[in-house]
Design an enzyme around this catalytic site. Structure first.
Site, PDB file in Angstrom:
ATOM      1  N   ASP A  47       0.836  -1.204   0.000  1.00 45.52           N
ATOM      2  CA  ASP A  47       0.000   0.000   0.000  1.00 45.52           C
ATOM      3  C   ASP A  47       0.869   1.251   0.000  1.00 45.52           C
ATOM      4  O   ASP A  47       0.682   2.150  -0.793  1.00 45.52           O
ATOM      5  CB  ASP A  47      -0.925   0.000   1.217  1.00 45.52           C
ATOM      6  CG  ASP A  47      -1.843  -1.212   1.219  1.00 45.52           C
ATOM      7  OD1 ASP A  47      -2.206  -1.670   0.114  1.00 45.52           O
ATOM      8  OD2 ASP A  47      -2.173  -1.714   2.304  1.00 45.52           O
ATOM      9  N   HIS A  72       1.920  17.861   3.707  1.00 41.75           N
ATOM     10  CA  HIS A  72       1.835  16.851   2.645  1.00 41.75           C
ATOM     11  C   HIS A  72       2.124  15.454   3.186  1.00 41.75           C
ATOM     12  O   HIS A  72       2.920  15.281   4.104  1.00 41.75           O
ATOM     13  CB  HIS A  72       2.828  17.177   1.529  1.00 41.75           C
ATOM     14  CG  HIS A  72       2.346  18.260   0.606  1.00 41.75           C
ATOM     15  ND1 HIS A  72       3.205  19.006  -0.165  1.00 41.75           N
ATOM     16  CD2 HIS A  72       1.094  18.710   0.324  1.00 41.75           C
ATOM     17  CE1 HIS A  72       2.504  19.877  -0.880  1.00 41.75           C
ATOM     18  NE2 HIS A  72       1.237  19.721  -0.593  1.00 41.75           N
ATOM     19  N   ASP A  74       3.964  13.078   2.166  1.00 46.93           N
ATOM     20  CA  ASP A  74       5.350  12.595   2.200  1.00 46.93           C
ATOM     21  C   ASP A  74       6.145  13.236   3.350  1.00 46.93           C
ATOM     22  O   ASP A  74       7.341  12.975   3.506  1.00 46.93           O
ATOM     23  CB  ASP A  74       6.054  12.808   0.848  1.00 46.93           C
ATOM     24  CG  ASP A  74       5.975  14.238   0.355  1.00 46.93           C
ATOM     25  OD1 ASP A  74       5.045  14.967   0.764  1.00 46.93           O
ATOM     26  OD2 ASP A  74       6.839  14.639  -0.447  1.00 46.93           O
ATOM     27  N   HIS A  75       5.447  14.056   4.168  1.00 47.80           N
ATOM     28  CA  HIS A  75       6.067  14.620   5.371  1.00 47.80           C
ATOM     29  C   HIS A  75       5.284  14.292   6.645  1.00 47.80           C
ATOM     30  O   HIS A  75       5.803  14.437   7.740  1.00 47.80           O
ATOM     31  CB  HIS A  75       6.226  16.145   5.218  1.00 47.80           C
ATOM     32  CG  HIS A  75       7.179  16.492   4.117  1.00 47.80           C
ATOM     33  ND1 HIS A  75       8.468  16.908   4.355  1.00 47.80           N
ATOM     34  CD2 HIS A  75       7.060  16.420   2.775  1.00 47.80           C
ATOM     35  CE1 HIS A  75       9.090  17.086   3.194  1.00 47.80           C
ATOM     36  NE2 HIS A  75       8.254  16.808   2.220  1.00 47.80           N
ATOM     37  N   HIS A 139       5.400  26.900  -0.813  1.00 48.61           N
ATOM     38  CA  HIS A 139       5.364  25.554  -1.372  1.00 48.61           C
ATOM     39  C   HIS A 139       3.948  25.379  -1.915  1.00 48.61           C
ATOM     40  O   HIS A 139       3.174  26.337  -1.921  1.00 48.61           O
ATOM     41  CB  HIS A 139       5.709  24.550  -0.256  1.00 48.61           C
ATOM     42  CG  HIS A 139       5.800  23.119  -0.703  1.00 48.61           C
ATOM     43  ND1 HIS A 139       6.425  22.728  -1.859  1.00 48.61           N
ATOM     44  CD2 HIS A 139       5.350  21.963  -0.125  1.00 48.61           C
ATOM     45  CE1 HIS A 139       6.354  21.404  -1.958  1.00 48.61           C
ATOM     46  NE2 HIS A 139       5.708  20.917  -0.939  1.00 48.61           N
ATOM     47  N   ASP A 193      16.074  21.140  -0.344  1.00 52.69           N
ATOM     48  CA  ASP A 193      15.168  20.336  -1.192  1.00 52.69           C
ATOM     49  C   ASP A 193      15.721  20.139  -2.609  1.00 52.69           C
ATOM     50  O   ASP A 193      15.952  21.104  -3.324  1.00 52.69           O
ATOM     51  CB  ASP A 193      13.821  21.094  -1.223  1.00 52.69           C
ATOM     52  CG  ASP A 193      12.775  20.486  -2.151  1.00 52.69           C
ATOM     53  OD1 ASP A 193      12.964  19.357  -2.627  1.00 52.69           O
ATOM     54  OD2 ASP A 193      11.744  21.170  -2.368  1.00 52.69           O
ATOM     55  N   HIS A 362      -1.062  23.209 -13.816  1.00 54.30           N
ATOM     56  CA  HIS A 362      -0.331  22.812 -12.616  1.00 54.30           C
ATOM     57  C   HIS A 362       1.091  23.331 -12.723  1.00 54.30           C
ATOM     58  O   HIS A 362       1.649  23.401 -13.799  1.00 54.30           O
ATOM     59  CB  HIS A 362      -0.301  21.290 -12.455  1.00 54.30           C
ATOM     60  CG  HIS A 362       0.418  20.839 -11.208  1.00 54.30           C
ATOM     61  ND1 HIS A 362      -0.096  21.065  -9.958  1.00 54.30           N
ATOM     62  CD2 HIS A 362       1.603  20.213 -11.027  1.00 54.30           C
ATOM     63  CE1 HIS A 362       0.742  20.583  -9.046  1.00 54.30           C
ATOM     64  NE2 HIS A 362       1.777  20.064  -9.677  1.00 54.30           N
ATOM     65  N   GLY A 365       5.703  22.499  -6.926  1.00 53.95           N
ATOM     66  CA  GLY A 365       5.872  23.225  -5.670  1.00 53.95           C
ATOM     67  C   GLY A 365       7.320  23.290  -5.223  1.00 53.95           C
ATOM     68  O   GLY A 365       7.601  23.792  -4.131  1.00 53.95           O
ATOM     69  N   HIS A 366       8.225  22.765  -6.057  1.00 54.95           N
ATOM     70  CA  HIS A 366       9.627  22.672  -5.654  1.00 54.95           C
ATOM     71  C   HIS A 366      10.512  23.601  -6.484  1.00 54.95           C
ATOM     72  O   HIS A 366      10.280  23.793  -7.678  1.00 54.95           O
ATOM     73  CB  HIS A 366      10.123  21.232  -5.816  1.00 54.95           C
ATOM     74  CG  HIS A 366       9.349  20.252  -4.996  1.00 54.95           C
ATOM     75  ND1 HIS A 366       9.680  19.959  -3.690  1.00 54.95           N
ATOM     76  CD2 HIS A 366       8.252  19.514  -5.280  1.00 54.95           C
ATOM     77  CE1 HIS A 366       8.815  19.066  -3.217  1.00 54.95           C
ATOM     78  NE2 HIS A 366       7.940  18.787  -4.161  1.00 54.95           N
ATOM     79  N   HIS A 388      15.842  15.274   0.046  1.00 50.85           N
ATOM     80  CA  HIS A 388      14.585  15.108  -0.706  1.00 50.85           C
ATOM     81  C   HIS A 388      14.835  14.859  -2.190  1.00 50.85           C
ATOM     82  O   HIS A 388      14.720  15.760  -3.011  1.00 50.85           O
ATOM     83  CB  HIS A 388      13.658  16.326  -0.546  1.00 50.85           C
ATOM     84  CG  HIS A 388      13.344  16.650   0.876  1.00 50.85           C
ATOM     85  ND1 HIS A 388      12.625  17.750   1.233  1.00 50.85           N
ATOM     86  CD2 HIS A 388      13.647  16.010   2.029  1.00 50.85           C
ATOM     87  CE1 HIS A 388      12.504  17.785   2.549  1.00 50.85           C
ATOM     88  NE2 HIS A 388      13.125  16.734   3.048  1.00 50.85           N
TER      89      HIS A 388
END
Lengths: 547, 547
Positions: A47, A72, A74-75, A139, A193, A362, A365-366, A388
C-alpha cells in the site's frame, strides 16, 4: 572531548517520498518530518512505505520532539505509525499543518493521546540542546516552514520543501530576510530540497495557474471537474475564486479532500463563501455550466474519485460529453502510466481533459536550479547536504553547489541511513545504520520483506504450479495420480496436454521408491521446472506438496 | 454501387506502439507497418504485445503486400509473427529498413522464405488497386518514408513517423515538395503521427545533440559510455563523429546493436572508419580517456547491457568512478521508473550520468504541434485521421486540425479496430471489428488472455493459499489435518498462528459431513477469504484442493 552532532537521514534521501531526518547530540534526538512513499511498480501489493526508524527504537528517552514542516503526505503520513511506537513524542507543527495532522490522528484513533503543539513561522522553540527558529517557505500548500537549528556544533538550516514563489496564492513568499540573516550569522550546514534539481531555470509561480483556469472557465460549456491532491489547499482556493468569478457553484468529492477542506476552512486557510459550496448530489439537478466539482485522483489511484469515474464506477459522478476535466497535478514518478490511463479513459467517455503541457493547469511546488542556487547563495553554508530526492537529484544538486563555490569535499551526498557527523570542526560520513524500507500492506506494518516480495514477483510474472503427491509410507511409491493445481501460468482450458505431460514427468521421477521425501520434493521441482521451461519458456513457481 | 475504401487501424491508435494499418478496397488489402509494444506495468509477465490481425485471418487471398515505413521495433517487431501466418505476404521496405528486418527474420529463421522487395523514397509501387508513392520523412532513424496511396476513392497520405528536421544527421529532410504536390493534387485523407501532439512548439533538430556531445567529450576525464536504442543508427554516427574528433576509440556492446551496426555499415548508412572500432574486451587495456562504449539499455530493461552494468552483473563492463554515462534516449511511457532506477544505480557506482534535461543528449524523433500544423497545411486533406498515439494524443491532434480549419465532422478520432469507410463521397466510422491485444509470453503467442493476467494480478498483489483436503469417500469427514501451502501472502515463519487458525477454520467447515465436494470447496474458500481479510486486510487467492 566534545560531543559530535549527528545528522541522520532516515528517509527521503535516495527516493522521492517518506522524508524523515534525525538530529542527534549526546543523548538528545530531535526529528524533522515523517512521511510515506508510494510503492514502486514492482513492490507488488504494497500500500505504501514508511521510513525505517529502528535506530530510534532503544532511544525513546532521547527523543525531544518532532517538527513537521508542512502538511503533505510525504512529510506527515508516517507520523501515526511513529506515534504508535513513541506515544509520548511531542509533535510541533504550524496551525494548518497541525489541523491536517489531526485529521490523520483521528482516523488512527490516537488524537487524544498525542502531544501536539502549534508553532509559527518566525517563532522559536528549544528542544534539549537544539534551539529552533522557524521561517516561512512557499510551497504548494500554505503554512509550510523551514527550520534553522542552532546546535552546539553550529547552525544547521533545513529548508523543508520550498520554492521561491514571489506571488504565492496565500501572499506569503519564502522568508528571504531570515535566510540572509542566517547567512550573515554563519551557517554550518544547509539541507535543501533537491526534488527539481534536474530542472533548469525557475519554477513558475502558483499564480500562473489563475490565467489557465480563467481561460478554461471562460470556454467550458458544461461541467468543470478539477482534480488535484487532497492537501493542495491553495489550489482549492484558486478553483473557488475562478468559480465565483464565473458564477459557478462548487462541490467537493472525496473523503480526504472533504476533511481537509473542512479543517482548512475552520482554521482560516480557505475562504469559501457559504453560497459557493453545494452538495455533490445537488449538482445533478443544476445546469452543467453552473457547476465545478473539485476532487482527488490525479495520480490514477484505482480507488480514487476520478479513476472510478473514468471507468463509470462512481455512484455520483457520471462523466458526460461536454464535461471539462482539469488534471491539476503532475504524475508522481512511477504513476505516469496510471495517470495517462485515467486521462485516456476520461476522453473515451467524451470529456475534454486538460493537463500540463496541454494547458498550464499545474506547476511544481519545488525550487528549480536557479532557485536552488539562490538558496545556496543566501545561506552560504560551510557544508551542504542535498535532501529530498533520488540519488540523481542529489547529485544534480551537488553540481549546483560546486558551481556556486562550495568546496567539493564539503558537499555530502548521502542516502538514507548514512549519518553525517560534525565533530571538533571536522565533518565526515559515519557508518551506515541498519535500515531500509518498511512496507505497509493491509493491516500489516513491516512484516512483508524482500522474501515475500520476491515470491509475489515470480507469481505475478509466471504464476505457480502446486503438485500434490501421496506416497505410500511403506513402499515409497505414489498413490493415485499426482494432483496438479496451477494459476497465472497458462490458460488451463487450452493446456490439457501440457499438464498431462507434467503428470507423466512427476510419475517418472517417483518411480524410484528408495528416495527420501526431501529428495522426491527436490527432484520433482527440478524436473517440472525444466519441463515447463522447455515447453513454454516460462518459469512458474513450482511447489511439490507431499502428504 | 461503388466499392467502399476501408481504412482499418489494427494497432497504434489508442496506444504508443504496435503500429499497423490495413487499407481495403474490394477483395484487396494492403498493410502498413507491423510493430510491437512494451507491456504496461500491470500486464504481468508479458514480454511484449503485437497487433491483433484476426480480421485478416480468412482473407489471405486478399493480401497484396505490406509496406514498412522505417526500421523501429514499433513498426517492424510484429512482422515475423505476421509472416509465420502469412508466409506469402510480399514485404516492401527501403534499403536500411529492409536490412534491419533481415536481421530479425534471420533470428526467427524465416529469412529464406520471405518475399522482400526494396523500395525507395521518390519511388512508386502498384499493389492491386492501390498505387503507392513513397516520400522521404526525417525521423530518428535514417531511410524512413511516408506513403501517398492513390485509391479508387482518392489519395490518402500516411506520414509514418516524422519530424520536420531541417538539419537531420543524414542530410535528408522530410520531402516538403512532395507533400505540397499531394496537397495541390487534392488529398482525400491524411493519417499523421500524433505521438507528440501534446508538445507545443517544434521538436529540436537531431543536430543539437552534437553540441551536447562535444561538451561532454571535451570535459570527460574517463571512459564515456553512451546508451541509446539499438536501431538509432544516426545517433551511433553522431557518437562516432564525436569519438573521432576527440581521439577516442569506439566499442559496441549488446547483440542487437552489434547486428544493426553491421547491417547499417554494410548498406552504407553508417560511416565508421576501420581504425575507430575496437573490440569491447580491448577497451579494458586502453586509457579510459581514449574509450567510448556505445550500447543499449536506456529503457532500464533488466537484461540489457546498461541495466546489468548498473548492478555489477555485466561480465565485460564494470562501472567505475570517473565514467561518464550518457543516456541518449527518453523513457518510453511506462518505463520511467526502471530508467530512473538504472540511472540512480549507475550514480551509486560512482559514474556521472547525463540525461535530458541535465544535458540535451536526446531529442524526440516525432513532430511537435507546430510541425503537425505544418503537415496539415501542406497536405490540406479533406478528412483527417490522427494516428500513432494514446487517445489523449489523438484528441490533441484533432484540436490542431480544428485550429487550421479542417471541418470538425471530417476529423475521425478512432482507436484500433474501428474502420473508417469512404463511400460515394461520404465518410463514416464503421462497426468495430473484434480484436484486442495479443500477448507474447515466453514461447507462447496469444494464448495468455485476460483471465491469466487477472490471476497474475491477484497473485502478485497478495499471493495464494492452497489448502489440500482428503475426505473419507464414505463418511464425508476429512482425513488428517488440512495441508496449507502459501506463498507471497505472509512471511510464513512469523505467521504460524495465522495459518494454524486457518486450519481450524477449515476443520470447522468440514464438520458437516453431508456436504457435497463442491459445497465443501466453496465454503472453505469463502470462510478462509473472510478469515484472512479480517486478520490481515489482504485478499490472497484461495484454492481448496479436494483429493
Amino acid at each position: 572531548m566534545a560531543t559530535p552532532l549527528r545528522i541522520i537521514p532516515l528517509g527521503g534521501l535516495g527516493e522521492v517520498g517518506k522524508n524523515m531526518t534525525a538530529f542527534e547530540y549526546g543523548k538528545n534526538i530531535m526529528l524533522i518530518d515523517c512521511g510515506i512513499m508510494f510503492p514502486e511498480n514492482d513492490m507488488l501489493g504494497i500500500d505504501f512505505i514508511i521510513p525505517d526508524w529502528q535506530y530510534l527504537r532503544d532511544k525513546s528517552d532521547w527523543l525531544r520532539g518532532i517538527v513537521i514542516t508542512h502538511g503533505h503526505e510525504d512529510h506527515t503520513g508516517g507520523l501515526p505509525y511513529l506515534l504508535k511506537e513513541f506515544p509520548d513524542l511531542p509533535v510541533f507543527a504550524t496551525k494548518l499543518t497541525r489541523g491536517l495532522i489531526e485529521v490523520k490522528l483521528k482516523n488512527h484513533k490516537i488524537m487524544e493521546t498525542t502531544r501536539l503543539t502549534t508553532i509559527e513561522a518566525g517563532g522559536r522553540l528549544d528542544l534539549g540542546p537544539f534551539s529552533l527558529e522557524f521561517f516561512r517557505v512557499a510551497h504548494s500548500i500554505p503554512d509550510g516552514v523551514g527550520v534553522g537549528i542552532t546546535t552546539p556544533a553550529g547552525l544547521v538550516v533545513h529548508t523543508g520543501d520550498f520554492k521561491f514563489d514571489h506571488t504565492p496564492v496565500d501572499g506569503k513568499p519564502t522568508d528571504f530576510a531570515k535566510l540572509a540573516e542566517f547567512g550573515g550569522r554563519g551557517v554550518l550546514a544547509l539541507m535543501s530540497d533537491s526534488t527539481n534539481a534536474d530542472q533548469p531555470g525557475t519554477t513558475p509561480s502558483e499564480r500562473v495557474i489563475d490565467a489557465a483556469f480563467a481561460q478554461v472557465f471562460r470556454e467550458a460549456k458544461g461541467r468543470i471537474i478539477v482534480g488535484t491532491f487532497a492537501s493542495l489547499i491553495s489550489r482549492i482556493q484558486q478553483v473557488a475564486n475562478a468559480a465565483m468569478r464565473n458564477n459557478r457553484k462548487m462541490a467537493i468529492a472525496g473523503t480526504s479532500m472533504v476533511e481537509n477542506v473542512k479543517m482548512a476552512q475552520k482554521l482560516g486557510y480557505l475562504d469559501l463563501p457559504n453560497d459557493l459550496i453545494v452538495r455533490l448530489e445537488d449538482t445533478k439537478k443544476m445546469a452543467p455550466d453552473r457547476v465545478v466539482i473539485m476532487t482527488t485522483g490525479t495520480q490514477g489511484e484505482p480507488s480514487s474519485v476520478l479513476a472510478r469515474a473514468s471507468v463509470g464506477a462512481h455512484p455520483q459522478i457520471q462523466i458526460e460529453r461536454g464535461d471539462t476535466i482539469i488534471m491539476s497535478s503532475h504524475p508522481i514518478p512511477g504513476n505516469e502510466e496510471m495517470v495517462h490511463r485515467t486521462i485516456n479513459r476520461l476522453f473515451q467517455r467524451g470529456a475534454n481533459v486538460l493537463y500540463d503541457p496541454i494547458a498550464q493547469v499545474h506547476v511544481s511546488g519545488h525550487a528549480s536550479q536557479e532557485e536552488q542556487k539562490l538558496m545556496l547563495n543566501l545561506v552560504r553554508p560551510e557544508y551542504f547536504i542535498p535532501v529530498h530526492g533520488e540519488l540523481r537529484h542529489l547529485r544534480a544538486h551537488e553540481r549546483l553547489a560546486h558551481q556556486i563555490g562550495i568546496l567539493p569535499q564539503n558537499v555530502f551526498v548521502v542516502e538514507d541511513g548514512y549519518p553525517v557527523e560534525f565533530h571538533e570542526g571536522e565533518a565526515r560520513i559515519g557508518e551506515r545504520l541498519p535500515g531500509g524500507h518498511v512496507y505497509i500492506d493491509g493491516s500489516g506494518v513491516g512484516e512483508i520483506g524482500p522474501a515475500v516480495l520476491r515470491d509475489r514477483e515470480i507469481l505475478g510474472r509466471d504464476g505457480f504450479v502446486v503438485v500434490t503427491l501421496r506416497r505410500d509410507p511403506e513402499r515409497g511409491l505414489i498413490i493415485d495420480k499426482p494432483e496438479i493445481t496451477t494459476r497465472g501460468f497458462v490458460y488451463v482450458q487450452e493446456a490439457e496436454e501440457l499438464l498431462n505431460g507434467a503428470g507423466d514427468v512427476v510419475t517418472r521421477v517417483c518411480e524410484d521408491s528408495s528416495l527420501s521425501d526431501r529428495a522426491v520434493h527436490d527432484k520433482v521441482q527440478e524436473a517440472l521446472a525444466s519441463y515447463f521451461y522447455r515447453e513454454t519458456k516460462r518459469r512458474p513457481m513450482i511447489i511439490p506438496v507431499l502428504l
